[in-house]
Each structure stands twice: as structure tokens, then as C-alpha cells.
Design a protein around this motif. Structure first.
Motif, PDB file in Angstrom:
ATOM      1  N   ARG A   1      13.300  74.844  11.566  1.00 33.19           N
ATOM      2  CA  ARG A   1      13.548  73.171  12.355  1.00 33.19           C
ATOM      3  C   ARG A   1      14.351  72.607  10.701  1.00 33.19           C
ATOM      4  N   GLU A   2      14.629  73.265   9.391  1.00 39.15           N
ATOM      5  CA  GLU A   2      14.996  72.843   8.036  1.00 39.15           C
ATOM      6  C   GLU A   2      15.970  72.944   8.966  1.00 39.15           C
ATOM      7  N   VAL A   3      17.042  74.017   9.348  1.00 35.20           N
ATOM      8  CA  VAL A   3      18.811  74.138   9.904  1.00 35.20           C
ATOM      9  C   VAL A   3      18.125  72.174  10.684  1.00 35.20           C
ATOM     10  N   LEU A   4      17.895  72.826  11.364  1.00 34.64           N
ATOM     11  CA  LEU A   4      17.888  71.321  12.886  1.00 34.64           C
ATOM     12  C   LEU A   4      17.789  69.850  12.281  1.00 34.64           C
ATOM     13  N   ALA A   5      16.834  69.622  10.810  1.00 34.44           N
ATOM     14  CA  ALA A   5      17.076  68.564  10.536  1.00 34.44           C
ATOM     15  C   ALA A   5      18.536  68.206   9.982  1.00 34.44           C
ATOM     16  N   ALA A   6      18.905  69.016   8.828  1.00 32.36           N
ATOM     17  CA  ALA A   6      20.376  69.104   8.007  1.00 32.36           C
ATOM     18  C   ALA A   6      21.364  68.751   9.729  1.00 32.36           C
ATOM     19  N   HIS A   7      21.027  69.957  10.172  1.00 34.23           N
ATOM     20  CA  HIS A   7      22.867  69.411  11.211  1.00 34.23           C
ATOM     21  C   HIS A   7      22.547  69.276  12.369  1.00 34.23           C
TER      22      HIS A   7
ATOM     23  N   GLY B   1      22.785  65.579  13.369  1.00 30.00           N
ATOM     24  CA  GLY B   1      23.659  64.880  13.615  1.00 30.00           C
ATOM     25  C   GLY B   1      25.274  66.049  13.528  1.00 30.00           C
ATOM     26  N   ASP B   2      26.106  66.537  13.221  1.00 32.21           N
ATOM     27  CA  ASP B   2      26.698  67.917  13.468  1.00 32.21           C
ATOM     28  C   ASP B   2      26.739  68.032  14.650  1.00 32.21           C
ATOM     29  N   VAL B   3      25.732  68.374  15.182  1.00 36.61           N
ATOM     30  CA  VAL B   3      25.773  68.926  16.942  1.00 36.61           C
ATOM     31  C   VAL B   3      26.232  67.782  17.772  1.00 36.61           C
ATOM     32  N   ALA B   4      25.603  66.250  16.746  1.00 39.50           N
ATOM     33  CA  ALA B   4      26.078  65.442  18.267  1.00 39.50           C
ATOM     34  C   ALA B   4      27.247  64.809  18.154  1.00 39.50           C
ATOM     35  N   GLU B   5      28.142  65.208  16.833  1.00 43.40           N
ATOM     36  CA  GLU B   5      29.527  64.564  16.669  1.00 43.40           C
ATOM     37  C   GLU B   5      30.060  65.377  17.233  1.00 43.40           C
ATOM     38  N   LEU B   6      29.700  66.739  16.697  1.00 37.53           N
ATOM     39  CA  LEU B   6      30.767  67.653  17.310  1.00 37.53           C
ATOM     40  C   LEU B   6      31.287  67.957  18.421  1.00 37.53           C
TER      41      LEU B   6
ATOM     42  N   LEU C   1      21.427  62.766  19.388  1.00 41.96           N
ATOM     43  CA  LEU C   1      22.364  62.909  20.134  1.00 41.96           C
ATOM     44  C   LEU C   1      22.480  61.402  20.752  1.00 41.96           C
ATOM     45  N   THR C   2      20.599  60.870  20.572  1.00 45.38           N
ATOM     46  CA  THR C   2      20.892  59.161  20.974  1.00 45.38           C
ATOM     47  C   THR C   2      21.358  59.003  20.097  1.00 45.38           C
ATOM     48  N   ALA C   3      21.064  58.454  18.973  1.00 40.05           N
ATOM     49  CA  ALA C   3      21.446  57.482  17.950  1.00 40.05           C
ATOM     50  C   ALA C   3      23.525  57.711  18.627  1.00 40.05           C
ATOM     51  N   HIS C   4      23.580  58.811  18.550  1.00 37.30           N
ATOM     52  CA  HIS C   4      25.055  59.314  18.878  1.00 37.30           C
ATOM     53  C   HIS C   4      25.869  58.280  19.771  1.00 37.30           C
ATOM     54  N   GLY C   5      24.430  58.629  20.609  1.00 32.80           N
ATOM     55  CA  GLY C   5      25.222  57.170  21.714  1.00 32.80           C
ATOM     56  C   GLY C   5      25.879  58.220  23.576  1.00 32.80           C
ATOM     57  N   THR C   6      26.104  59.287  23.511  1.00 33.40           N
ATOM     58  CA  THR C   6      26.000  60.250  24.232  1.00 33.40           C
ATOM     59  C   THR C   6      25.414  60.638  25.017  1.00 33.40           C
ATOM     60  N   LEU C   7      23.827  61.077  24.967  1.00 31.51           N
ATOM     61  CA  LEU C   7      23.140  61.786  25.766  1.00 31.51           C
ATOM     62  C   LEU C   7      22.994  61.172  27.240  1.00 31.51           C
ATOM     63  N   GLU C   8      22.860  61.278  28.379  1.00 28.88           N
ATOM     64  CA  GLU C   8      21.674  60.798  29.267  1.00 28.88           C
ATOM     65  C   GLU C   8      21.042  61.588  30.360  1.00 28.88           C
ATOM     66  N   ALA C   9      21.209  62.865  29.804  1.00 28.96           N
ATOM     67  CA  ALA C   9      20.006  64.195  30.250  1.00 28.96           C
ATOM     68  C   ALA C   9      19.372  64.847  29.967  1.00 28.96           C
TER      69      ALA C   9
ATOM     70  N   GLY D   1      34.722  74.102  26.636  1.00 22.10           N
ATOM     71  CA  GLY D   1      34.377  72.979  26.638  1.00 22.10           C
ATOM     72  C   GLY D   1      32.810  72.969  26.245  1.00 22.10           C
ATOM     73  N   GLU D   2      32.624  73.386  27.263  1.00 20.15           N
ATOM     74  CA  GLU D   2      30.266  72.901  26.970  1.00 20.15           C
ATOM     75  C   GLU D   2      30.131  74.118  26.154  1.00 20.15           C
ATOM     76  N   TRP D   3      29.098  73.721  25.986  1.00 20.90           N
ATOM     77  CA  TRP D   3      28.218  73.933  24.105  1.00 20.90           C
ATOM     78  C   TRP D   3      26.899  75.025  24.290  1.00 20.90           C
ATOM     79  N   LEU D   4      27.175  76.140  23.466  1.00 20.64           N
ATOM     80  CA  LEU D   4      26.078  77.330  23.425  1.00 20.64           C
ATOM     81  C   LEU D   4      25.322  76.830  21.737  1.00 20.64           C
ATOM     82  N   LEU D   5      23.948  76.012  21.839  1.00 20.58           N
ATOM     83  CA  LEU D   5      23.551  75.813  20.313  1.00 20.58           C
ATOM     84  C   LEU D   5      22.363  77.216  20.125  1.00 20.58           C
ATOM     85  N   LEU D   6      22.641  78.088  19.482  1.00 19.63           N
ATOM     86  CA  LEU D   6      21.914  79.475  19.114  1.00 19.63           C
ATOM     87  C   LEU D   6      21.383  79.614  17.956  1.00 19.63           C
ATOM     88  N   GLY D   7      19.065  79.615  18.407  1.00 24.14           N
ATOM     89  CA  GLY D   7      18.513  80.209  17.104  1.00 24.14           C
ATOM     90  C   GLY D   7      18.760  81.495  16.624  1.00 24.14           C
ATOM     91  N   THR D   8      18.894  82.461  16.010  1.00 27.40           N
ATOM     92  CA  THR D   8      18.869  83.916  16.064  1.00 27.40           C
ATOM     93  C   THR D   8      17.601  83.969  14.338  1.00 27.40           C
TER      94      THR D   8
END
Ligand code: AVJ
Length: 322
Positions: free
Chosen positions: A64-70, A72-77, A101-109, A187-194
Motif C-alpha cells: 500500500r505504501e508503494v501504491l500510495a507513492a506511485h 500517480g506515476d502508473v496513471a501518467e505512464l 487513474l480517475t484523476a488522470h481522466g483516462t479510466l473507463e472500466a 503497449g499494454e501493461w502489467l503491474l506486478l506486486g512481489t
């Protein structure tokens, strides 16, 4: 509360048939084992939520600490239009991503996928209510089998959080990452927690908490087999064990028979004998090193774009591009 329709990839009968096959394979093996996905009926999913709040169970807080910090980066990237979450459970940490992602304005689903219908329904309804305008499409299914038709507009980010990838054996891990890569377009993405390799004491305490919640979670697989296959496991006859396997770099959870036992599993046509002290492996939870994660992603056809950890370097999150 809003009702969200869930897609079902298999019937209750099909689920029971799958459990039967797993029980036959695992409990007739020389070294007994059961797949961890069977922990997660309604009660098991609730026990897991309790685990995430235990003082000893750091992975949820560290991630959660990582996601809270980043987030916004995930949304922008990524500029994602769809967020898919595999093994979503309560989707509690996922809100950090949905917010960004909502704040970034792109998220639909948002497309959460989980084996637990109850956890999924609750999460999908709560998120649908809290994010007006977001299309929420929950899928009840198994992420090793039901990736083929991930809905949603592109680009998509597939989030696989919590360190659940550690529940696969190394060979299965490669095949799984490859199967995710195969359903994604370039060009699509994987966000992976390890979860990361660390002191054995910290790891063993995280999987054998003082309050005994993890022990109940572990034993829940026996309750699931009792309920679905009419078995007569007595959970008091088993002890929960969490063992750090330093060679394989994984935590192994086991249920160990306190004495010699015979268990009837009519729904699987089995009588299973346990020697005193014999154990059933119920879960491995592999821990990773940064270089290993990058190599495994590359082997599956992903390019590591970003690697983030929490301030104590306990947990890593990778953003990888297909
Ligand atoms: C939900 C699979 C990430 O492996 O740490 C928690 C499950 N097992 N405590 C993990 C679990 C024991 C958890 N995952």
C-alpha cells in the motif's frame, strides 16, 4: 447499494469437479499437497482480510505504501482506459490506482477477477457506488484459466498485486506470466506486486501470527473440502506450520496431522490416511529478488519500465510493458 452483474466462468458443479480432481491428485500423492486457491470461500476470504490487518503481516501495508507513492506515476505512464485486477479480493489497495487513474481522466472500466464470488460481489458493488461513471465488470473465475477474454478498452493495465504470483511454483510462474503477455497487445501493461526475500523470522511470523488467524485460514481448506465433498476432516487434529525454505526462497504453509488419522472424502471417493506428523503442503509463497523479477518478466516478453519498493525494501512493485 448498486447491484453489479458478475460474469461467471464456471458453474458450482464445475467448481466442485475441479476441487475433486485437485483433492484426488494432492491427497493421493507421496507428499500430500492442496492448491491454495481453495482457501477462498466466503469465510476464507474474510480470514484473509483479517490477515492483512495483523501486525505481523507486513506485505499489504508495504505494498500500500508503494501504491500510495506511485499510483500517480502508473496513471501518467500508462494512461490506462481499463484496469483489470487478477485475484482482486476486496480490491482495497486498488482504490489508490482507481483514484489516480480517475484523476488522470483516462479510466473507463474496472474489471476485477476473483475465485471468491462473495468477495468479488462486495468489492464490485462498493467500487461501483464510489466511482460514478466507471464501468465495473466483475468476473468470477480463476486467473490461470480465464484470461482469454479480458474485456475493456485499451490500453489496459493488468494488476496482479499482493504477491499472489508467489503462490505459483517457479515453472508455473513463467507459464502464467506468458499467458498474461499473450492476452495483451503491444503497449499494454502489467503491474506486478512481489514480496521480497528478507529475514527468516519476519517471514515466518508473517505466516504464523500470534493471534492464530493464519492458522484458521490454513485450516479453512479442510472446511471447504468438508463442505463441498462431504469429508470429515476435524480441523483440531491438524497444526498449522509456516516454514521458510531458504533454498527455494519460499514460505511453505503446511497442515500437520497431530496423530495417525483416517479421513473419509466421499465426494472424491477417497479414504485418506495420515501418519502422525505427516503434513499436507497447502501453499507456497515465494519471495523475490529484484533481478529475478526483471529476468522473469523479460522471459515472458515484458519490458520492465519501473521498479518501486517501500521504505523498508520489503515489497516490490513492477510496472512492465508488453
Ligand atoms: C494473498 C497469496 C498474497 O501468499 O502472502 C497470507 C496469502 N497466505 N497468509 C500470501 C496468505 C498466508 C497471501 N496471498
Amino acid at each position: 447499494m448498486t447491484e453489479v452483474d458478475l460474469d461467471h466462468h464456471r458453474s458450482g458443479d464445475a467448481v466442485t469437479a475441479e476441487l475433486r480432481a485437485d483433492v484426488v491428485a494432492g491427497l493421493t500423492a507421496e507428499r500430500k499437497w492442496l492448491p491454495p486457491k481453495w482457501f477462498y470461500d466466503a469465510e476464507g476470504s474474510e480470514l484473509f482480510e483479517k490477515i492483512t490487518q495483523l501486525p505481523e503481516y507486513y506485505p499489504t501495508r508495504s505494498e500500500r505504501e508503494v501504491l500510495a507513492a506511485h499510483a500517480g506515476d502508473v496513471a501518467e505512464l500508462t494512461g490506462a482506459h481499463t484496469l483489470v485486477e487478477l485475484g482482486s479480493g476486496s480490491s482495497e489497495k486498488t482504490r489508490l490506482l482507481l483514484d489516480a487513474l480517475t484523476a488522470h481522466g483516462t479510466l473507463e472500466a474496472f474489471v476485477p477477477l476473483d475465485v471468491s464470488e462473495s468477495a468479488l460481489a462486495e468489492a464490485a458493488e462498493a467500487i461501483s457506488a464510489d466511482y460514478p461513471g466507471l464501468t465495473v465488470r466483475g468476473v468470477v473465475g480463476d486467473f490461470t484459466q480465464h484470461l482469454a477474454l479480458l474485456p475493456g478498452g485499451q490500453p489496459r493495465v493488468v494488476a496482479f498485486l499482493g504477491g499472489t504470483i508467489g503462490n505459483f511454483l517457479p515453472a508455473e510462474r513463467g507459464a502464467f506470466l506468458r499467458s498474461v503477455r499473450d492476452v495483451l497487445d503491444e503497449g499494454e501493461w502489467l503491474l506486478l506486486g512481489t514480496d521480497l526475500v528478507k529475514d527468516a523470522g519476519i517471514l515466518e511470523r508473517a505466516y504464523d501470527d500470534a493471534a492464530g488467524v493464519t492458522a484458521e485460514f490454513d485450516k479453512n481448506v479442510l472446511r471447504v473440502i468438508n463442505a463441498r465433498l462431504g469429508a470429515n476432516f476435524d480441523t483440531d487434529e491438524f497444526d498449522h506450520v509456516a516454514h521458510w525454505d531458504a533454498e527455494n526462497e519460499w514460505i511453505e504453509m503446511r497442515l500437520r496431522a497431530r496423530r495417525a488419522l483416517t479421513v473419509e472424502i466421499p465426494g472424491a471417493g477417497l479414504t485418506v490416511r495420515f501418519a502422525e506428523g505427516e503434513h499436507v503442503r497447502t501453499e507456497i509463497s515465494a519471495k523475490f529478488r529484484p533481478s529475478g523479477v526483471e529476468a522473469e518478466l523479460a522471459a515472458a516478453g515484458f519490458e520492465l519500465a519501473h521498479w518501486w519498493t517501500d521504505s523498508q525494501q520489503r515489497f516490490g512493485v513492477s510496472l512492465a510493458r508488453s
